[in-house]
Design an enzyme around this catalytic site. Structure first.
Site, PDB file in Angstrom:
ATOM      1  N   HIS A 187     -50.725  32.145 -84.875  1.00  0.00           N
ATOM      2  CA  HIS A 187     -50.856  32.252 -86.332  1.00  0.00           C
ATOM      3  C   HIS A 187     -51.394  30.931 -86.868  1.00  0.00           C
ATOM      4  O   HIS A 187     -50.969  29.857 -86.438  1.00  0.00           O
ATOM      5  CB  HIS A 187     -49.475  32.569 -86.938  1.00  0.00           C
ATOM      6  CG  HIS A 187     -49.425  32.402 -88.411  1.00  0.00           C
ATOM      7  ND1 HIS A 187     -50.352  32.972 -89.245  1.00  0.00           N
ATOM      8  CD2 HIS A 187     -48.570  31.697 -89.219  1.00  0.00           C
ATOM      9  CE1 HIS A 187     -50.065  32.635 -90.501  1.00  0.00           C
ATOM     10  NE2 HIS A 187     -48.988  31.867 -90.506  1.00  0.00           N
ATOM     11  N   CYS A 209     -45.841  36.332 -92.154  1.00  0.00           N
ATOM     12  CA  CYS A 209     -46.888  35.880 -91.218  1.00  0.00           C
ATOM     13  C   CYS A 209     -46.743  36.508 -89.834  1.00  0.00           C
ATOM     14  O   CYS A 209     -47.692  36.537 -89.059  1.00  0.00           O
ATOM     15  CB  CYS A 209     -46.865  34.366 -91.093  1.00  0.00           C
ATOM     16  SG  CYS A 209     -47.057  33.546 -92.672  1.00  0.00           S
ATOM     17  N   ASN A 246     -54.214  29.498 -94.327  1.00  0.00           N
ATOM     18  CA  ASN A 246     -53.165  30.375 -93.801  1.00  0.00           C
ATOM     19  C   ASN A 246     -53.255  31.732 -94.491  1.00  0.00           C
ATOM     20  O   ASN A 246     -52.935  31.851 -95.673  1.00  0.00           O
ATOM     21  CB  ASN A 246     -51.812  29.709 -94.067  1.00  0.00           C
ATOM     22  CG  ASN A 246     -50.632  30.543 -93.596  1.00  0.00           C
ATOM     23  OD1 ASN A 246     -50.772  31.710 -93.255  1.00  0.00           O
ATOM     24  ND2 ASN A 246     -49.457  29.936 -93.586  1.00  0.00           N
TER      25      ASN A 246
HETATM   26  O1  UT7 Z   1     -47.177  30.548 -92.324  1.00  0.00           O
HETATM   27  C1  UT7 Z   1     -45.796  30.578 -92.464  1.00  0.00           C
HETATM   28  C2  UT7 Z   1     -45.140  29.393 -91.923  1.00  0.00           C
HETATM   29  N1  UT7 Z   1     -45.528  28.210 -92.657  1.00  0.00           N
HETATM   30  C3  UT7 Z   1     -45.650  27.104 -92.010  1.00  0.00           C
HETATM   31  O2  UT7 Z   1     -45.500  27.095 -90.807  1.00  0.00           O
HETATM   32  C4  UT7 Z   1     -45.920  25.840 -92.818  1.00  0.00           C
HETATM   33  C5  UT7 Z   1     -45.374  24.672 -92.082  1.00  0.00           C
HETATM   34  N2  UT7 Z   1     -45.472  23.431 -92.796  1.00  0.00           N
HETATM   35  C6  UT7 Z   1     -46.622  22.714 -92.931  1.00  0.00           C
HETATM   36  O3  UT7 Z   1     -47.674  23.150 -92.547  1.00  0.00           O
HETATM   37  C7  UT7 Z   1     -46.515  21.313 -93.493  1.00  0.00           C
HETATM   38  O4  UT7 Z   1     -45.156  20.984 -93.627  1.00  0.00           O
HETATM   39  C8  UT7 Z   1     -47.224  21.132 -94.869  1.00  0.00           C
HETATM   40  C9  UT7 Z   1     -48.738  21.127 -94.662  1.00  0.00           C
HETATM   41  C10 UT7 Z   1     -46.813  22.228 -95.809  1.00  0.00           C
HETATM   42  C11 UT7 Z   1     -46.834  19.776 -95.482  1.00  0.00           C
HETATM   43  O5  UT7 Z   1     -47.140  18.724 -94.571  1.00  0.00           O
HETATM   44  P1  UT7 Z   1     -46.043  17.604 -94.238  1.00  0.00           P
HETATM   45  O6  UT7 Z   1     -46.694  16.648 -93.341  1.00  0.00           O
HETATM   46  O7  UT7 Z   1     -44.825  18.329 -93.731  1.00  0.00           O
HETATM   47  O8  UT7 Z   1     -45.810  16.932 -95.640  1.00  0.00           O
HETATM   48  P2  UT7 Z   1     -44.462  16.791 -96.483  1.00  0.00           P
HETATM   49  O9  UT7 Z   1     -44.073  18.123 -97.055  1.00  0.00           O
HETATM   50  O10 UT7 Z   1     -43.452  16.062 -95.683  1.00  0.00           O
HETATM   51  O11 UT7 Z   1     -44.955  15.865 -97.651  1.00  0.00           O
HETATM   52  C12 UT7 Z   1     -45.417  14.559 -97.395  1.00  0.00           C
HETATM   53  C13 UT7 Z   1     -45.956  13.967 -98.688  1.00  0.00           C
HETATM   54  C14 UT7 Z   1     -45.031  14.157 -99.885  1.00  0.00           C
HETATM   55  O12 UT7 Z   1     -45.082  12.994-100.660  1.00  0.00           O
HETATM   56  P3  UT7 Z   1     -43.874  11.941-100.611  1.00  0.00           P
HETATM   57  O13 UT7 Z   1     -42.675  12.696-101.044  1.00  0.00           O
HETATM   58  O14 UT7 Z   1     -43.810  11.488 -99.173  1.00  0.00           O
HETATM   59  O15 UT7 Z   1     -44.340  10.894-101.552  1.00  0.00           O
HETATM   60  C15 UT7 Z   1     -45.680  15.287-100.650  1.00  0.00           C
HETATM   61  O16 UT7 Z   1     -45.407  15.229-102.030  1.00  0.00           O
HETATM   62  O17 UT7 Z   1     -47.193  14.623 -99.032  1.00  0.00           O
HETATM   63  C16 UT7 Z   1     -47.134  15.043-100.387  1.00  0.00           C
HETATM   64  N3  UT7 Z   1     -47.964  16.220-100.551  1.00  0.00           N
HETATM   65  C17 UT7 Z   1     -49.271  16.149-100.870  1.00  0.00           C
HETATM   66  N4  UT7 Z   1     -50.093  15.124-101.091  1.00  0.00           N
HETATM   67  C18 UT7 Z   1     -51.377  15.395-101.377  1.00  0.00           C
HETATM   68  C19 UT7 Z   1     -47.603  17.516-100.408  1.00  0.00           C
HETATM   69  N5  UT7 Z   1     -48.672  18.314-100.627  1.00  0.00           N
HETATM   70  C20 UT7 Z   1     -49.715  17.498-100.921  1.00  0.00           C
HETATM   71  C21 UT7 Z   1     -51.061  17.723-101.224  1.00  0.00           C
HETATM   72  N6  UT7 Z   1     -51.855  16.653-101.455  1.00  0.00           N
HETATM   73  N7  UT7 Z   1     -51.583  18.955-101.308  1.00  0.00           N
END
Ligand code: UT7
Length: 321
Positions: free
Chosen positions: A248, A107, A278
């Site tokens: 980004h 990225c 993204n």
């Molecule tokens: O471009 C390169 C760099 N990349 C980034 O900078 C990405 C940075 N990270 C992010 O943007 C975020 O961390 C994400 C959007 C990927 C995830 O958001 P989050 O608020 O950090 O969620 P999380 O990974 O902590 O997951 C929270 C919950 C989990 O469920 P439990 O374990 O709390 O029950 C996940 O399983 O959300 C769940 N989850 C979803 N639920 C519905 C993860 N993906 C999904 C989904 N739909 N698509």
């Protein structure tokens, strides 16, 4: 001198993703800001977007491809491992004999490529550079993994650079960093020399990108703010002097948090993640082209770019338009 972009025609909405994996439009919108993304057709590859983006950038610069003597394509999803996709672009635009190479910084790739091109122009080792950032991440995305498949999109953006007559305009500076000890936060395990394509690679889904989103998130906000500060202070510019901040586009919450930390003026942080998701190396040049074509950037404006991605890598660039 000019900018261009090209994205696939196919729009994939959150509503469609609800039918593919266990997710909701509400979750995706609230956690990421993404509403839809563009996805390449099965027979389309990076050059199908990188080339038209490059041609549009040349057209907006008012020059022909034969004047380009350096082509850099920042990508982690090239047409093939080799030859570099940049050589396909070099050939098709008629940049006879130009240096051409791909740059792998995920990225952050466009910011890295901008810094390298600017240095070659400054030393006089190149006269006209074409810098492309493009990805077709949909081909390395696991469409059964809700943690990643809702996030990414395809497309390409390009810029044409030439040394400015005076030193008041142009790329004022670029800062580039990495920390390879955090390489396992975002990576593509299969298809390289460590795990060459094989049935076992496919069985284990090693041909798809992996990401620890939450851990990446926390580091992203800090790194983007720090590297933006670094490039601003090196050029003795204050936060308030930034006319456009183009981060980004990885997550709306990251963008908002960094914009707040940097105290970017109201309405001066550019966001288009809701339409593209993204797009990795493509996100900054696509955003730059939208701003440019919409006539929102004026000569003399200070434009701050900053990016963060796999490696980990991060960087920022400062342009006086
Ligand atoms: O471009 C390169 C760099 N990349 C980034 O900078 C990405 C940075 N990270 C992010 O943007 C975020 O961390 C994400 C959007 C990927 C995830 O958001 P989050 O608020 O950090 O969620 P999380 O990974 O902590 O997951 C929270 C919950 C989990 O469920 P439990 O374990 O709390 O029950 C996940 O399983 O959300 C769940 N989850 C979803 N639920 C519905 C993860 N993906 C999904 C989904 N739909 N698509």
């Amino acid at each position: 001198m000019g900018t261009g972009r090209a994205v696939p025609d196919r729009v994939l909405t959150n509503a469609e993703l609800e039918k593919m994996v266990d997710t909701t439009d509400e979750w995706i919108t609230e956690r990421t800001g993404i509403k839809e993304r563009r996805i390449a057709a099965p027979d389309e590859s990076l050059s199908d977007f990188a080339l038209p983006a490059a041609e549009r950038a040349l057209e907006s610069a008012g020059i022909s491809g034969s004047e380009v003597d350096m082509v850099i394509c920042a990508t982690v999803s090239p047409d093939m491992s080799f030859p570099a996709t940049s050589t396909l672009i070099q050939d098709r635009i008629g940049a006879t004999g130009a240096a051409a190479f791909d740059l792998s910084a995920a990225c952050t790739g466009f910011v890295y490529a901008l810094g390298i091109a600017a240095q070659f122009l400054e030393t006089g080792w190149a006269r006209t550079a074409l810098v492309v950032g493009g990805e077709v991440l949909s081909k390395i995305t696991d469409w059964t993994d809700r943690n990643t498949c809702v996030l990414f999109g395809d497309g390409a953006g390009a810029v044409v650079l030439r040394a400015a007559e005076d030193d008041k305009r142009g790329v004022l500076g670029v800062a580039m960093h990495s920390d390879g000890s955090l390489g396992d936060l975002i990576y593509l395990p299969g298809g390289g020399s460590q795990h060459p394509q094989s049935e076992s690679v496919l069985d284990q889904s090693l041909n798809f990108l992996k990401m620890k989103g939450n851990e990446t998130f926390k580091i992203a906000v800090r790194s983007l703010a720090e590297v933006s500060d670094e490039v601003l202070s090196r050029n003795r510019l204050s936060h308030g002097e930034v006319d456009w901040f183009i981060p980004h586009q990885a997550n709306r919450r990251i963008i908002d948090a960094v914009g707040q930390r940097l105290e970017i003026r109201e309405g001066r942080t550019y966001v288009n993640i809701e339409r593209y998701g993204n797009t990795s190396a493509a996100s900054i040049p696509i955003a730059l082209d939208e701003l440019n074509r919409d006539g929102k950037i004026s000569p003399g404006d200070v434009v701050l770019l900053s990016a963060f991605g796999s490696g980990l890598t991060w960087g920022a660039g400062l342009i006086r338009w």
